[in-house]
Design a protein around this motif. Structure first.
Motif, PDB file in Angstrom:
ATOM      1  N   GLU A 155       0.685  -0.971   0.507  1.00 41.92           N
ATOM      2  CA  GLU A 155       0.198   0.033   0.015  1.00 41.92           C
ATOM      3  C   GLU A 155       0.473   1.791   0.095  1.00 41.92           C
ATOM      4  O   GLU A 155       0.454   2.357  -0.599  1.00 41.92           O
ATOM      5  CB  GLU A 155      -1.332  -0.100   0.963  1.00 41.92           C
ATOM      6  N   LEU A 156       1.815   1.207   0.802  1.00 48.24           N
ATOM      7  CA  LEU A 156       2.885   2.403   0.684  1.00 48.24           C
ATOM      8  C   LEU A 156       3.884   2.444  -0.604  1.00 48.24           C
ATOM      9  O   LEU A 156       3.988   3.742  -0.472  1.00 48.24           O
ATOM     10  CB  LEU A 156       4.098   2.456   1.704  1.00 48.24           C
ATOM     11  N   ALA A 157       4.069   1.995  -0.978  1.00 49.61           N
ATOM     12  CA  ALA A 157       3.842   1.484  -2.774  1.00 49.61           C
ATOM     13  C   ALA A 157       3.744   2.367  -3.649  1.00 49.61           C
ATOM     14  O   ALA A 157       3.651   2.662  -4.585  1.00 49.61           O
ATOM     15  CB  ALA A 157       5.131   0.099  -3.021  1.00 49.61           C
ATOM     16  N   ALA A 158       1.896   2.238  -3.497  1.00 48.68           N
ATOM     17  CA  ALA A 158       1.640   2.440  -4.121  1.00 48.68           C
ATOM     18  C   ALA A 158       0.621   3.518  -4.180  1.00 48.68           C
ATOM     19  O   ALA A 158       0.110   4.238  -4.901  1.00 48.68           O
ATOM     20  CB  ALA A 158       0.062   1.661  -4.402  1.00 48.68           C
ATOM     21  N   VAL A 159       1.757   4.660  -3.333  1.00 44.13           N
ATOM     22  CA  VAL A 159       0.541   5.727  -2.775  1.00 44.13           C
ATOM     23  C   VAL A 159       1.389   6.702  -3.857  1.00 44.13           C
ATOM     24  O   VAL A 159       2.382   6.820  -3.876  1.00 44.13           O
ATOM     25  CB  VAL A 159       0.974   6.498  -1.623  1.00 44.13           C
ATOM     26  N   GLU A 160       0.883   7.813  -3.792  1.00 46.50           N
ATOM     27  CA  GLU A 160       1.167   8.924  -5.408  1.00 46.50           C
ATOM     28  C   GLU A 160       1.095  10.359  -3.895  1.00 46.50           C
ATOM     29  O   GLU A 160       1.859  11.170  -5.052  1.00 46.50           O
ATOM     30  CB  GLU A 160      -0.365   9.029  -5.747  1.00 46.50           C
ATOM     31  N   THR A 161       0.662  10.424  -3.201  1.00 48.29           N
ATOM     32  CA  THR A 161       1.489  12.181  -2.131  1.00 48.29           C
ATOM     33  C   THR A 161       1.468  11.834  -1.170  1.00 48.29           C
ATOM     34  O   THR A 161       1.090  10.942  -0.102  1.00 48.29           O
ATOM     35  CB  THR A 161       0.030  12.492  -2.613  1.00 48.29           C
ATOM     36  N   GLU A 162       1.812  13.196  -0.718  1.00 48.23           N
ATOM     37  CA  GLU A 162       2.190  12.736   0.732  1.00 48.23           C
ATOM     38  C   GLU A 162       1.633  12.107   1.774  1.00 48.23           C
ATOM     39  O   GLU A 162       1.732  11.722   2.516  1.00 48.23           O
ATOM     40  CB  GLU A 162       3.305  13.788   0.760  1.00 48.23           C
ATOM     41  N   GLN A 163       0.546  13.282   1.853  1.00 52.75           N
ATOM     42  CA  GLN A 163      -0.968  12.883   2.651  1.00 52.75           C
ATOM     43  C   GLN A 163      -0.946  11.773   2.711  1.00 52.75           C
ATOM     44  O   GLN A 163      -1.115  10.333   3.263  1.00 52.75           O
ATOM     45  CB  GLN A 163      -1.960  13.945   1.978  1.00 52.75           C
ATOM     46  N   GLU A 164      -1.269  10.939   1.458  1.00 53.14           N
ATOM     47  CA  GLU A 164      -1.780   9.015   0.852  1.00 53.14           C
ATOM     48  C   GLU A 164      -0.634   9.028   1.767  1.00 53.14           C
ATOM     49  O   GLU A 164      -1.117   7.040   2.912  1.00 53.14           O
ATOM     50  CB  GLU A 164      -1.966   8.985  -0.468  1.00 53.14           C
ATOM     51  N   ALA A 165       0.775   8.863   1.496  1.00 57.20           N
ATOM     52  CA  ALA A 165       1.146   8.663   2.481  1.00 57.20           C
ATOM     53  C   ALA A 165       1.037   8.456   3.983  1.00 57.20           C
ATOM     54  O   ALA A 165       1.862   7.308   4.829  1.00 57.20           O
ATOM     55  CB  ALA A 165       3.045   8.492   1.799  1.00 57.20           C
ATOM     56  N   GLN A 166       0.987   8.798   4.707  1.00 57.72           N
ATOM     57  CA  GLN A 166       1.266   9.680   5.996  1.00 57.72           C
ATOM     58  C   GLN A 166      -0.155   9.401   6.353  1.00 57.72           C
ATOM     59  O   GLN A 166      -0.204   8.669   8.202  1.00 57.72           O
ATOM     60  CB  GLN A 166       0.828  11.490   6.070  1.00 57.72           C
ATOM     61  N   ASP A 167      -1.439   9.120   5.896  1.00 53.51           N
ATOM     62  CA  ASP A 167      -2.583   8.013   5.813  1.00 53.51           C
ATOM     63  C   ASP A 167      -2.324   6.631   6.381  1.00 53.51           C
ATOM     64  O   ASP A 167      -2.719   6.116   7.339  1.00 53.51           O
ATOM     65  CB  ASP A 167      -3.534   8.597   5.203  1.00 53.51           C
ATOM     66  N   VAL A 168      -1.379   6.316   5.263  1.00 59.53           N
ATOM     67  CA  VAL A 168      -0.686   4.382   5.409  1.00 59.53           C
ATOM     68  C   VAL A 168      -0.243   4.557   6.598  1.00 59.53           C
ATOM     69  O   VAL A 168      -0.462   3.427   7.593  1.00 59.53           O
ATOM     70  CB  VAL A 168      -0.462   4.316   4.152  1.00 59.53           C
ATOM     71  N   GLN A 169       0.628   5.405   6.718  1.00 61.67           N
ATOM     72  CA  GLN A 169       1.706   5.292   8.095  1.00 61.67           C
ATOM     73  C   GLN A 169       0.795   5.515   9.464  1.00 61.67           C
ATOM     74  O   GLN A 169       0.995   4.626  10.512  1.00 61.67           O
ATOM     75  CB  GLN A 169       2.352   6.308   7.509  1.00 61.67           C
ATOM     76  N   VAL A 170      -0.294   6.354   9.291  1.00 66.19           N
ATOM     77  CA  VAL A 170      -0.441   6.847  10.011  1.00 66.19           C
ATOM     78  C   VAL A 170      -1.761   5.502  10.814  1.00 66.19           C
ATOM     79  O   VAL A 170      -2.064   4.469  11.979  1.00 66.19           O
ATOM     80  CB  VAL A 170      -1.768   7.840  10.344  1.00 66.19           C
ATOM     81  N   ARG A 171      -2.316   4.554   9.898  1.00 66.49           N
ATOM     82  CA  ARG A 171      -3.177   3.414   9.679  1.00 66.49           C
ATOM     83  C   ARG A 171      -2.179   2.224  10.517  1.00 66.49           C
ATOM     84  O   ARG A 171      -2.169   1.669  11.606  1.00 66.49           O
ATOM     85  CB  ARG A 171      -3.627   3.159   8.987  1.00 66.49           C
ATOM     86  N   MET A 172      -0.882   1.680   9.688  1.00 68.48           N
ATOM     87  CA  MET A 172       0.531   1.047   9.647  1.00 68.48           C
ATOM     88  C   MET A 172       0.543   1.277  11.681  1.00 68.48           C
ATOM     89  O   MET A 172       0.678   0.650  12.524  1.00 68.48           O
ATOM     90  CB  MET A 172       1.583   1.024   9.041  1.00 68.48           C
TER      91      MET A 172
END
Length: 135
Positions: A75-92
């Protein structure tokens, strides 16, 4: 064995990663205690013993955290924006905290055990054997 040594640190980092979204850094203390009175936050207390039960729990949590990390890697590899990456990291991070809490531990206790295991070659060997059994 080398493959697992690095993930021990990565597991601790995963468990204790703080996401600073919308948070300001805390101000430094007004009068810090002298170094002799205040242990470094990343070192286990002197003489900290890890019981067999703690080592078993640590291995269980470690395997859970590794599975959590693997789950979110794609999921992290597929993110396209910094915000998406932060959202995934928060969930992780939240899932990691939940995995630790399910075993009755805190991230701080997990981190302390990681440090104790990494500091003691015999304890590290026992931990690696338990992790291998569970993987």
């Amino acid at each position: 064995m080398r493959r697992l040594v690095m993930p021990l640190a990565a597991g601790a980092a995963l468990a204790l990663t703080s996401i600073a979204v919308g948070q300001e850094p805390a101000p430094p203390p007004q009068q810090p205690a002298p170094p002799a009175e205040q242990p470094a936050p990343d070192t286990p207390p002197e003489g900290a013993a890890v019981s067999d039960e703690d080592l078993e729990t640590f291995a269980d949590i470690y395997v859970d955290l590794e599975a959590t990390l693997n789950k979110f890697e794609e999921e992290l590899a597929a993110v396209e924006t910094e915000q998406e990456a932060q959202d995934v990291q928060v969930r992780m991070q939240q899932e990691s905290f939940d995995k630790i809490a399910e075993r009755g531990w805190t991230p701080e206790k997990y981190n302390m055990v990681v440090q104790a295991v990494n500091a003691d070659p015999q304890l590290l060997q026992r931990a690696l054997e338990l992790i291998e059994e569970r993987s």
